[in-house]
Design an enzyme around this catalytic site. Structure first.
Site, mmCIF file in Angstrom:
data_model
loop_
_atom_site.group_PDB
_atom_site.id
_atom_site.type_symbol
_atom_site.label_atom_id
_atom_site.label_comp_id
_atom_site.label_asym_id
_atom_site.label_seq_id
_atom_site.Cartn_x
_atom_site.Cartn_y
_atom_site.Cartn_z
ATOM 1 N N GLY A 1 34.797 35.546 43.413
ATOM 2 C CA GLY A 1 35.655 35.940 42.295
ATOM 3 C C GLY A 1 36.931 35.113 42.184
ATOM 4 O O GLY A 1 36.942 33.899 42.417
ATOM 5 N N TYR B 1 44.540 52.472 41.091
ATOM 6 C CA TYR B 1 44.613 51.010 40.957
ATOM 7 C C TYR B 1 45.903 50.604 40.240
ATOM 8 O O TYR B 1 46.633 49.711 40.697
ATOM 9 C CB TYR B 1 43.396 50.526 40.170
ATOM 10 C CG TYR B 1 43.301 49.023 40.019
ATOM 11 C CD1 TYR B 1 42.708 48.243 41.001
ATOM 12 C CD2 TYR B 1 43.797 48.381 38.882
ATOM 13 C CE1 TYR B 1 42.603 46.860 40.858
ATOM 14 C CE2 TYR B 1 43.703 46.998 38.730
ATOM 15 C CZ TYR B 1 43.107 46.245 39.717
ATOM 16 O OH TYR B 1 43.009 44.875 39.578
ATOM 17 N N LYS C 1 49.004 48.349 41.867
ATOM 18 C CA LYS C 1 49.404 47.031 41.370
ATOM 19 C C LYS C 1 50.878 47.020 40.947
ATOM 20 O O LYS C 1 51.562 46.002 41.108
ATOM 21 C CB LYS C 1 48.494 46.588 40.226
ATOM 22 C CG LYS C 1 47.047 46.355 40.665
ATOM 23 C CD LYS C 1 46.933 45.246 41.718
ATOM 24 C CE LYS C 1 45.489 44.922 42.049
ATOM 25 N NZ LYS C 1 45.366 43.812 43.015
ATOM 26 N N ALA D 1 36.376 37.725 34.329
ATOM 27 C CA ALA D 1 34.926 37.899 34.535
ATOM 28 C C ALA D 1 34.554 37.676 35.998
ATOM 29 O O ALA D 1 34.374 36.537 36.439
ATOM 30 C CB ALA D 1 34.170 36.930 33.634
HETATM 31 P P1 NAI Z 1 35.950 40.861 43.534
HETATM 32 O O1 NAI Z 1 35.485 42.238 43.774
HETATM 33 O O2 NAI Z 1 35.049 39.884 42.860
HETATM 34 O O3 NAI Z 1 36.439 40.193 44.916
HETATM 35 C C1 NAI Z 1 37.254 40.897 45.802
HETATM 36 C C2 NAI Z 1 37.121 40.294 47.174
HETATM 37 O O4 NAI Z 1 37.958 41.057 48.064
HETATM 38 C C3 NAI Z 1 35.691 40.376 47.737
HETATM 39 O O5 NAI Z 1 35.331 39.149 48.311
HETATM 40 C C4 NAI Z 1 35.791 41.484 48.783
HETATM 41 O O6 NAI Z 1 34.872 41.321 49.871
HETATM 42 C C5 NAI Z 1 37.238 41.327 49.230
HETATM 43 N N1 NAI Z 1 37.774 42.542 49.858
HETATM 44 C C6 NAI Z 1 37.679 43.817 49.414
HETATM 45 N N2 NAI Z 1 38.248 44.664 50.273
HETATM 46 C C7 NAI Z 1 38.728 43.905 51.293
HETATM 47 C C8 NAI Z 1 39.421 44.198 52.486
HETATM 48 N N3 NAI Z 1 39.716 45.467 52.832
HETATM 49 N N4 NAI Z 1 39.783 43.181 53.288
HETATM 50 C C9 NAI Z 1 39.461 41.903 52.973
HETATM 51 N N5 NAI Z 1 38.796 41.567 51.861
HETATM 52 C C10 NAI Z 1 38.429 42.560 51.027
HETATM 53 O O7 NAI Z 1 37.307 41.018 42.731
HETATM 54 P P2 NAI Z 1 38.140 40.026 41.787
HETATM 55 O O8 NAI Z 1 37.902 40.447 40.403
HETATM 56 O O9 NAI Z 1 37.923 38.617 42.175
HETATM 57 O O10 NAI Z 1 39.599 40.492 42.170
HETATM 58 C C11 NAI Z 1 40.459 39.762 43.031
HETATM 59 C C12 NAI Z 1 41.847 40.319 42.870
HETATM 60 O O11 NAI Z 1 42.260 40.177 41.519
HETATM 61 C C13 NAI Z 1 41.949 41.807 43.203
HETATM 62 O O12 NAI Z 1 43.177 42.063 43.858
HETATM 63 C C14 NAI Z 1 41.943 42.458 41.835
HETATM 64 O O13 NAI Z 1 42.564 43.701 41.842
HETATM 65 C C15 NAI Z 1 42.714 41.433 41.036
HETATM 66 N N6 NAI Z 1 42.517 41.484 39.594
HETATM 67 C C16 NAI Z 1 41.262 41.401 39.068
HETATM 68 C C17 NAI Z 1 41.088 41.434 37.697
HETATM 69 C C18 NAI Z 1 39.745 41.349 37.052
HETATM 70 O O14 NAI Z 1 39.649 41.625 35.846
HETATM 71 N N7 NAI Z 1 38.696 40.959 37.761
HETATM 72 C C19 NAI Z 1 42.245 41.574 36.796
HETATM 73 C C20 NAI Z 1 43.518 41.652 37.470
HETATM 74 C C21 NAI Z 1 43.632 41.609 38.815
#
Ligand code: NAI
Length: 255
Positions: free
Chosen positions: A29, A160, A164, A194
């Site tokens: 991601g 959430y 944040k 995405a």
């Molecule tokens: P994702 O679910 O694709 O990736 C999250 C990653 O964090 C995964 O590799 C997972 O294994 C890892 N992870 C989860 N819990 C963990 C823990 N306790 N210790 C270590 N690693 C852990 O999520 P995405 O979408 O890439 O999100 C990344 C960041 O961006 C997050 O903080 C999310 O809240 C933030 N974000 C995402 C948005 C979106 O629309 N996708 C929008 C705004 C912020």
């Protein structure tokens, strides 16, 4: 007081050669794309993630290394920071969401989200921050969210959103404490992006329609579009920026 830097050619300010960056939640991601961007700018990257199956090959693809880490485990975070004392760039990106109505959010749901999204960010800042402070040099960038500024709809996600908002204020608090000691602390606040996290929403017609309709640019971000904002904040290009939340949301918060 920190000394003012010497002027350099502007593109050199974005280069990270000789710097070690850790990206939590970097296996996939947004975190993976951030790590890729930092590596392309010259940094040596370590991906720290719960998921070794995805994280190991991801780190290999970037010429970096992988460390299993659960950011909610303060002792594990301390051990990793002790193992990697030369980290100059910390990206706190690991995060989870639970889409539950507030009245159905159980103690465990609330705590689980807070532990990853807020406690985990603080543990990492505290532990990696110590060695940065000792060296008088470091840059921390957390992945907050536009959800720290607005409350999303139609999907409910109270824990959430609050977590944040906490990351954005943690950023300001640490920036104030550490600014004169050479450690800058900032965050990026993405809009809908995405990734696996948003897959369920994209598959739910009502959510998808609202997400796209409420974003002036009319689309989601691709994960690689978040990385340049992180590079800016992580690098010397932002040498006088600290305590900032850089919104990357296609205009969502304008409406
Ligand atoms: P994702 O679910 O694709 O990736 C999250 C990653 O964090 C995964 O590799 C997972 O294994 C890892 N992870 C989860 N819990 C963990 C823990 N306790 N210790 C270590 N690693 C852990 O999520 P995405 O979408 O890439 O999100 C990344 C960041 O961006 C997050 O903080 C999310 O809240 C933030 N974000 C995402 C948005 C979106 O629309 N996708 C929008 C705004 C912020």
């Amino acid at each position: 007081m920190t000394p003012a830097p010497e002027p350099r050619p502007i593109l050199d300010l974005f280069k990270l050669y000789g710097r070690h960056a850790v990206v939590t939640g970097g296996a996939q991601g947004i975190g993976y794309e951030i790590a890729k961007g930092l590596a392309q700018a010259g940094a040596r990257v370590t991906l720290a993630d719960l998921n070794a199956e995805v994280g190991e090959p991801a780190a290999q693809a970037l010429g970096g290394t992988f460390e299993v880490l659960d950011v909610t485990d303060a002792a594990a975070v301390a051990a990793l920071a002790a193992k990697l004392p030369d980290v100059e760039i910390l990206v706190n990106n690991a995060g989870i969401v639970r889409n539950l109505p507030a009245e159905d959010t159980e103690d465990d749901d609330w705590t689980a989200v807070m532990k990853v999204n807020l406690d985990g960010v603080f543990w990492c800042c505290r532990e990696f921050g110590r060695s940065m402070l000792a060296r008088g040099r470091g840059s921390i960038v957390s992945t907050a969210s536009m959800s720290g500024l607005i409350s999303n709809h139609p999907q409910p996600q109270v824990a959430y959103n609050v977590s944040k908002a906490g990351v954005i204020h943690l950023t300001r608090s640490l920036a104030g404490e550490w600014g004169a000691r050479g450690v800058r602390v900032n965050c990026v606040s993405p809009g809908y992006t995405a990734t696996p996290m948003t897959r369920r929403g994209l598959d739910t017609p009502e959510w998808r329609a609202t997400w796209l309709g409420e974003t002036p640019m009319g689309r989601l971000a691709e994960p690689f579009e978040i990385a340049p904002a992180v590079l800016y904040l992580a690098s010397d290009a932002s040498s006088f920026v600290t305590g900032h939340s850089l919104v990357v949301d296609g205009g969502y918060v304008c409406w």
